[in-house]
Write a protein that holds these residues in place. Structure first.
Motif, PDB file in Angstrom:
ATOM      1  N   ALA B 401     -55.252  13.263   1.258  1.00 39.87           N
ATOM      2  CA  ALA B 401     -54.513  14.268   2.028  1.00 39.87           C
ATOM      3  C   ALA B 401     -54.235  13.735   3.432  1.00 39.87           C
ATOM      4  N   LYS B 402     -55.256  13.106   4.029  1.00 43.18           N
ATOM      5  CA  LYS B 402     -55.066  12.584   5.381  1.00 43.18           C
ATOM      6  C   LYS B 402     -54.050  11.454   5.424  1.00 43.18           C
ATOM      7  N   LEU B 403     -54.034  10.667   4.365  1.00 44.98           N
ATOM      8  CA  LEU B 403     -53.102   9.537   4.308  1.00 44.98           C
ATOM      9  C   LEU B 403     -51.737   9.955   3.791  1.00 44.98           C
ATOM     10  N   LYS B 404     -51.623  11.261   3.422  1.00 50.59           N
ATOM     11  CA  LYS B 404     -50.403  11.768   2.787  1.00 50.59           C
ATOM     12  C   LYS B 404     -50.037  10.929   1.558  1.00 50.59           C
ATOM     13  N   MET B 405     -51.082  10.642   0.790  1.00 52.90           N
ATOM     14  CA  MET B 405     -50.903   9.873  -0.450  1.00 52.90           C
ATOM     15  C   MET B 405     -51.201  10.760  -1.641  1.00 52.90           C
ATOM     16  N   ASP B 406     -50.635  10.443  -2.756  1.00 56.65           N
ATOM     17  CA  ASP B 406     -51.004  11.107  -3.999  1.00 56.65           C
ATOM     18  C   ASP B 406     -52.442  10.698  -4.344  1.00 56.65           C
ATOM     19  N   PRO B 407     -53.314  11.663  -4.671  1.00 53.53           N
ATOM     20  CA  PRO B 407     -54.724  11.305  -4.934  1.00 53.53           C
ATOM     21  C   PRO B 407     -54.886  10.281  -6.055  1.00 53.53           C
ATOM     22  N   LEU B 408     -54.043  10.385  -7.065  1.00 51.52           N
ATOM     23  CA  LEU B 408     -54.133   9.422  -8.161  1.00 51.52           C
ATOM     24  C   LEU B 408     -53.706   8.032  -7.687  1.00 51.52           C
ATOM     25  N   ALA B 409     -52.645   7.991  -6.887  1.00 46.30           N
ATOM     26  CA  ALA B 409     -52.181   6.699  -6.366  1.00 46.30           C
ATOM     27  C   ALA B 409     -53.258   6.052  -5.499  1.00 46.30           C
ATOM     28  N   LEU B 410     -53.996   6.869  -4.739  1.00 46.14           N
ATOM     29  CA  LEU B 410     -55.075   6.327  -3.901  1.00 46.14           C
ATOM     30  C   LEU B 410     -56.152   5.669  -4.770  1.00 46.14           C
ATOM     31  N   ARG B 411     -56.446   6.318  -5.873  1.00 49.24           N
ATOM     32  CA  ARG B 411     -57.471   5.755  -6.756  1.00 49.24           C
ATOM     33  C   ARG B 411     -56.981   4.455  -7.394  1.00 49.24           C
ATOM     34  N   MET B 412     -55.719   4.469  -7.804  1.00 47.05           N
ATOM     35  CA  MET B 412     -55.200   3.256  -8.444  1.00 47.05           C
ATOM     36  C   MET B 412     -55.111   2.108  -7.438  1.00 47.05           C
ATOM     37  N   LYS B 413     -54.859   2.457  -6.205  1.00 50.28           N
ATOM     38  CA  LYS B 413     -54.822   1.454  -5.139  1.00 50.28           C
ATOM     39  C   LYS B 413     -56.189   0.763  -5.008  1.00 50.28           C
ATOM     40  N   ASN B 414     -57.253   1.520  -5.235  1.00 47.08           N
ATOM     41  CA  ASN B 414     -58.602   0.970  -5.037  1.00 47.08           C
ATOM     42  C   ASN B 414     -59.302   0.591  -6.339  1.00 47.08           C
ATOM     43  N   TYR B 415     -58.507   0.528  -7.382  1.00 51.78           N
ATOM     44  CA  TYR B 415     -59.025   0.092  -8.685  1.00 51.78           C
ATOM     45  C   TYR B 415     -59.605  -1.317  -8.566  1.00 51.78           C
ATOM     46  N   SER B 416     -60.738  -1.529  -9.228  1.00 53.81           N
ATOM     47  CA  SER B 416     -61.355  -2.852  -9.203  1.00 53.81           C
ATOM     48  C   SER B 416     -61.315  -3.458 -10.598  1.00 53.81           C
ATOM     49  N   SER B 417     -60.660  -4.603 -10.716  1.00 59.00           N
ATOM     50  CA  SER B 417     -60.571  -5.239 -12.037  1.00 59.00           C
ATOM     51  C   SER B 417     -61.835  -6.038 -12.350  1.00 59.00           C
ATOM     52  N   VAL B 418     -62.666  -6.235 -11.329  1.00 56.78           N
ATOM     53  CA  VAL B 418     -63.947  -6.921 -11.541  1.00 56.78           C
ATOM     54  C   VAL B 418     -65.061  -6.003 -11.056  1.00 56.78           C
ATOM     55  N   PHE B 419     -66.294  -6.322 -11.449  1.00 54.43           N
ATOM     56  CA  PHE B 419     -67.412  -5.501 -10.997  1.00 54.43           C
ATOM     57  C   PHE B 419     -67.613  -5.741  -9.506  1.00 54.43           C
ATOM     58  N   PRO B 420     -67.459  -4.712  -8.679  1.00 54.16           N
ATOM     59  CA  PRO B 420     -67.393  -4.962  -7.239  1.00 54.16           C
ATOM     60  C   PRO B 420     -68.701  -5.478  -6.626  1.00 54.16           C
ATOM     61  N   GLU B 421     -69.812  -5.319  -7.309  1.00 50.70           N
ATOM     62  CA  GLU B 421     -71.070  -5.789  -6.711  1.00 50.70           C
ATOM     63  C   GLU B 421     -71.223  -7.299  -6.791  1.00 50.70           C
ATOM     64  N   ASN B 422     -70.616  -7.931  -7.811  1.00 54.30           N
ATOM     65  CA  ASN B 422     -70.833  -9.373  -7.961  1.00 54.30           C
ATOM     66  C   ASN B 422     -69.583 -10.150  -8.337  1.00 54.30           C
ATOM     67  N   GLY B 423     -68.464  -9.453  -8.468  1.00 56.68           N
ATOM     68  CA  GLY B 423     -67.224 -10.149  -8.757  1.00 56.68           C
ATOM     69  C   GLY B 423     -67.072 -10.626 -10.194  1.00 56.68           C
ATOM     70  N   ARG B 424     -68.059 -10.290 -11.037  1.00 53.90           N
ATOM     71  CA  ARG B 424     -67.968 -10.678 -12.452  1.00 53.90           C
ATOM     72  C   ARG B 424     -66.908  -9.848 -13.178  1.00 53.90           C
ATOM     73  N   GLY B 425     -66.323 -10.424 -14.205  1.00 52.44           N
ATOM     74  CA  GLY B 425     -65.341  -9.679 -14.996  1.00 52.44           C
ATOM     75  C   GLY B 425     -66.017  -8.681 -15.924  1.00 52.44           C
TER      76      GLY B 425
END
Lengths: 160, 777
Positions: B401-425
């Motif tokens: 809401a603060k960024l005036k972004m669609d909530p779903l788009a915000l989540r997709m923007k921050n999607y992680s294709s690898v495990f964020p703790e160690n970078g493993r696939g």
């Protein structure tokens, strides 16, 4: 018909359970659920909350669903009681039982006998209920696993 | 040759390295595109008939001759030392067979063999919550046991007590254990990157303090156990998620070989995480059965179940997010207090979503598991994650809401294709697919962003109702792991039986195991039987929890079936005078290029024989992370007159790998959604100022009814994960409960423009907020 029974007195009464005449000796505070489960070994009904909140103990008395955990056995003298064990005939599942299996209207199964008997009683009176009527009639039977979506599907399709 | 390997095992967010004894694999994973005959089909439960006819025997249905009944005496005080216990009057009652309590338990053999985590004991002195077990009475009937409990005189010395977790974490708080009030003596902490720098780099920062209530499992079958000692073997019937766990514990207590303890859990009336291992009531019942040489039934009453058998812990979460203008998360910081009550063996993983869900370089979490004088914690379906997602996904919506972004788009923007703790696939990751499929199915773009002139414009009220839409994401485990073993027997009548000591909690485990065996053997499913949940019948399988049953035991069953099929093929080849590789078995028919004969006809040639196939679960790949993913989208209707929130529709889209049975999977999804809806809107244990529960029943503790049930649509991604295991399956039990509550809170915000930070969002809170809004507060 009511009568006076002393608290420590036991009275022989006859119940018609799943079409069979059964003679049991009960005290005045004995619940129907306990007589059916403990004396007659009909453990399909469950006692879960013990205070008429959940409906797992539902049986039919003269065709009407009751919470057997708060129904006094003495009040059922001479009446026709249907438990889940009496629903299937000659090894054939009752249509409601069949629908429950087909639509997966159960998970752990602990509430299932109560659900099936409540639905059976409704469909006897109202063979083609609306979804709203089903919700109304079944809302006294809790299911913690949350099989409700499938119970509604089963109910809507028993007589289709 | 089998070999001993080290393998990573996760359960409910706890990861350990363990040894596993594994065989050479006999199968390769089914191809993603492979058309399977039985697996993946909507097959009705193989034990459906037993469950609809009353034939299924649950622990509470077991009745044995001369059975003795156990009953607890519970503390009326939140924290008190026991000065004295006088059982003399109680013992005078005819039919009382024994009373065990903290002052005499040392007289019973071997109780010192049994240790409980974090300073728990059979009977703690001081008692630590209203409802704590003070004594167990054993008598010829429950009536006598209850009457005797009334006659026990207990003198208490009251101690200061603390109910709130944050207060209990302070140094001057009343202390519950010698080691202080924190689980394992200290908070669990985690950090990656530099969270201060992350906030400094942020264009937008949002913060929130969230609380969630104590959710009680409320299984319809209460915790229960029946113990029967026959002079040689102790048989325990137990409503349990872990028969082998019960077996080991009872064997230790009674100093018996494990083989002399048989544990049976044929049917379990709901568990949801609270029925791991042996209960204290199980152990006490076994002790008394051993002593009295009579069967002992110990079944918690409803009140005991609601007070003392576990809960999803109440939480307080201080959460802060920072993001760049384009929505990229720069920092996540969480400090949470889990109120684990009087006892807990571990601290639930509330910080899991903050650590694992999004691609964020700077993350810092501090999680306090805090003992208080309130009812104890037990794992409850995705412990920590329902609570953690409720906060994280609400704050993500605020950020959007603060960024005036669609909530779903915000989540997709921050999607992680690898495990964020160690970078493993990941072995597989269907999160983006789940977002897209869920959004498409519910009509997100139109409903969330269309129709209104500006994105944050208020919803219209029509007929006293305001509608809104919201969503939330899910990440969870469910990889499964070794050790798990299975046997598949084929008899001369061409039927097959699966043997393994796993459990079916109502999830449909038996059914999927039959499907797997039928597929691999090439038999019709009607000719497959399955014997589980009996330590005497089946080889070792782990506890049913952590969404691990299908992915742990399923691959072992396929291995065992493959072994049996190879043997059957050899037999058929010899009888048909063919080479083994010329033979196929399909639907119970042995086929060669020029002949078809049923398996039964082939085996008729042999009078007596038995094929025994065995299989074990292979280790998980060490170079990948395995997670389940999903997203749920929810539409709600808020009645602005009554404050009632009705969930009208839920679209649940999840990636759990290959779907073994879409019928039972959709049941799992629906059940998870409903329990999460209860958490969001109605379920909460209420305590008075002294810590006594005011709703320890199913009247005052509201669980969803059929009348509350929304339309629930299951959209599984259904893509096999061949890197994970030979079935390509991941777990599905817990994923659906994780996002619903957060999605509901977001939908309520969308409907009425009020953000609720406290679950459950009950009518009084909604009405209060609407009134404040009207007054312009």
């Amino acid at each position: 018909m009511s009568r006076i029974v002393k608290s420590d007195e036991r009275v022989g009464i006859e119940l018609i359970v799943n079409g069979e005449r059964e003679r049991v000796n009960v005290g005045p505070s004995r619940f129907l659920s306990d007589v059916l489960r403990e004396d007659l070994g009909l453990t399909g009904l469950k006692v879960s909350c013990g205070m008429a909140n959940c409906g797992a103990c539902t049986v039919l008395v003269d065709g009407t669903p009751v919470y057997s955990c708060i129904t006094l056995a003495l009040d059922c003298e001479g009446r026709a009681i249907t438990t889940i064990e009496g629903l299937s005939q000659d090894g054939e599942l009752h249509p409601v039982q069949r629908a429950f299996v087909e639509y997966d209207a159960l998970q752990c199964g602990f509430c299932t006998s109560g659900q099936i008997l409540s639905m059976t009683a409704l469909l006897e009176k109202n063979p083609a209920p609306t979804e709203e009527e089903l919700r109304q009639a079944m809302s006294g039977n809790l299911c913690r696993c949350g099989a409700y979506v499938k119970i509604l599907q089963a109910g809507m399709n028993v007589n289709r | 040759m089998p070999k001993l390997v080290k393998t990573k095992v996760e359960n409910e967010g706890r990861v350990t390295e363990e040894y596993a004894w594994v065989e050479e694999p006999k199968t390769t994973p089914w191809d993603v595109e492979e058309e399977l005959r039985v697996v993946g089909k909507p097959i009705a439960r193989v034990d459906g008939v037993e469950r609809v006819t009353g034939a299924a025997k649950y622990t509470t249905d077991i009745q044995l001759p001369r059975m003795v009944h156990g009953n607890y005496v519970r503390s009326p005080h939140p924290h008190a030392r026991i000065v004295s216990i006088d059982t003399s009057e109680a013992e005078k009652i005819a039919g009382v067979r024994g009373i065990i309590h903290s002052k005499n338990i040392a007289n019973f053999a071997n109780v010192a063999n049994i240790r409980f985590a974090n300073h728990r004991d059979f009977f703690n002195d001081p008692v630590r919550f209203v409802g704590d077990e003070v004594a167990a009475v054993f008598a010829d009937s429950m009536e006598i046991a209850r009457a005797a409990a009334q006659k026990i005189r207990i003198e208490y010395e009251l101690l200061p007590f603390v109910l709130d977790a944050e207060a209990a974490a302070q140094p001057d708080a009343p202390q519950l254990t010698q080691n202080g009030n924190l689980v394992d003596g200290k908070p669990s902490t985690y950090a990656r990157g530099d969270v201060e720098k992350g906030f400094a780099d942020a264009a937008v920062i949002v913060e929130g303090v969230f609380t969630t209530g104590a959710q009680v499992h409320s299984a319809l079958e209460t915790h229960s156990s029946v113990a029967e000692w026959d002079g040689k073997t102790m048989t325990i019937y137990e409503s349990s998620q872990d028969v082998v766990g019960v077996q080991n514990r009872v064997a230790k207590l009674l100093n018996l070989d494990a083989a002399r303890v048989r544990v049976i859990a044929s049917y379990i009336g709901g568990a949801f995480g609270a029925k791991f291992g042996a209960g204290k009531f199980t152990l006490l019942g076994a002790l008394m059965s051993n002593k009295l040489r009579r069967p002992v039934r110990f079944v918690l009453d409803r009140k005991g179940e609601q007070i003392a058998a576990g809960q999803r812990s109440a939480t307080k979460q201080y959460l802060k997010l920072g993001a760049k203008k384009d929505g990229t998360l720069t920092a996540i910081q969480l400090t949470n207090y889990n109120n684990v009550g009087a006892y807990a063996s571990w601290n639930p993983y509330t910080e899991g979503p903050a650590r694992e869900l999004y691609a964020c370089e700077n993350v810092q979490t501090t999680s306090y598991g805090v003992f208080t004088n309130t009812p104890p914690f037990a794992a409850f379906r995705a412990p920590g994650f329902v609570e953690g997602i409720f906060a994280l996904e609400a704050l993500m919506d605020e950020l959007a809401a603060k960024l005036k972004m669609d909530p779903l788009a915000l989540r997709m923007k921050n999607y992680s294709s690898v495990f964020p703790e160690n970078g493993r696939g990941y072995t597989s990751n269907g999160l983006l697919d789940a977002y897209q499929e869920g959004a498409r199915a519910i009509g997100w773009e139109e409903k969330k962003n269309g129709k209104r002139e500006t994105r944050n414009e208020k919803r219209e009220t029509r007929n006293g109702i305001r509608r809104g839409i919201g969503m939330a994401s899910q990440i969870w485990y469910g990889a499964g792991a070794p050790p798990s073993f299975a046997i598949v027997k084929i008899s001369t009548d061409a039927s097959a039986t699966i043997l393994t000591a796993t459990q079916d909690l109502g999830t449909g485990t038996k059914t999927i195991l039959c499907q797997i065996a039928a597929e691999e053997l090439g038999f019709p499913i009607e000719r497959i039987d399955v014997e589980i949940a009996d330590t005497q019948a089946g080889p070792f399988a782990g506890a049913s929890g952590g969404s691990m049953t299908a992915s742990s035991i399923g691959p072992a069953v396929r291995e065992a079936a493959a072994d049996a099929r190879q043997q059957l093929t050899q037999i058929a080849a010899t009888i048909l005078k063919k080479r083994a590789k010329e033979i196929r078995i399909e639907n119970g028919i042995v086929k060669t290029r020029d002949s078809e004969k049923s398996v039964a006809e082939i085996l008729k040639e042999i009078d007596n024989m038995q094929i025994l196939g065995h299989g074990s679960r292979n280790p998980n790949p060490s170079e990948y992370e395995i997670r389940t993913f999903g997203a749920q989208f929810v539409e709600v209707a808020v009645d602005v007159e009554t404050g009632e929130v009705r969930v009208e529709r839920v679209v649940a889209s999840h990636d759990s790998g290959r779907i073994l049975n879409p019928l039972t999977v959709s049941s799992q999804i629906e059940g998870g959604v409903l329990q999460s809806m209860g958490f969001a809107l109605m379920e909460q244990r209420v305590l008075d100022a002294n810590g006594a529960s005011l709703n320890a029943n199913l009247e005052g503790y509201h669980i969803p009814t059929i009348a509350d049930t929304p339309k629930i649509e299951t959209h599984m991604i259904d893509r096999a994960d061949p890197l994970a295991n030979n079935l390509g399956v991941k777990g599905v039990g817990e994923p659906p409960i994780i996002p619903t509550a957060g999605a509901i809170a977001n939908a309520i915000y969308d409907a009425i423009g009020v953000r609720f930070y406290d679950a459950p969002i009950t009518r009084d809170k909604v009405l209060d907020a609407l009134e404040r809004m009207e007054r312009g507060d």
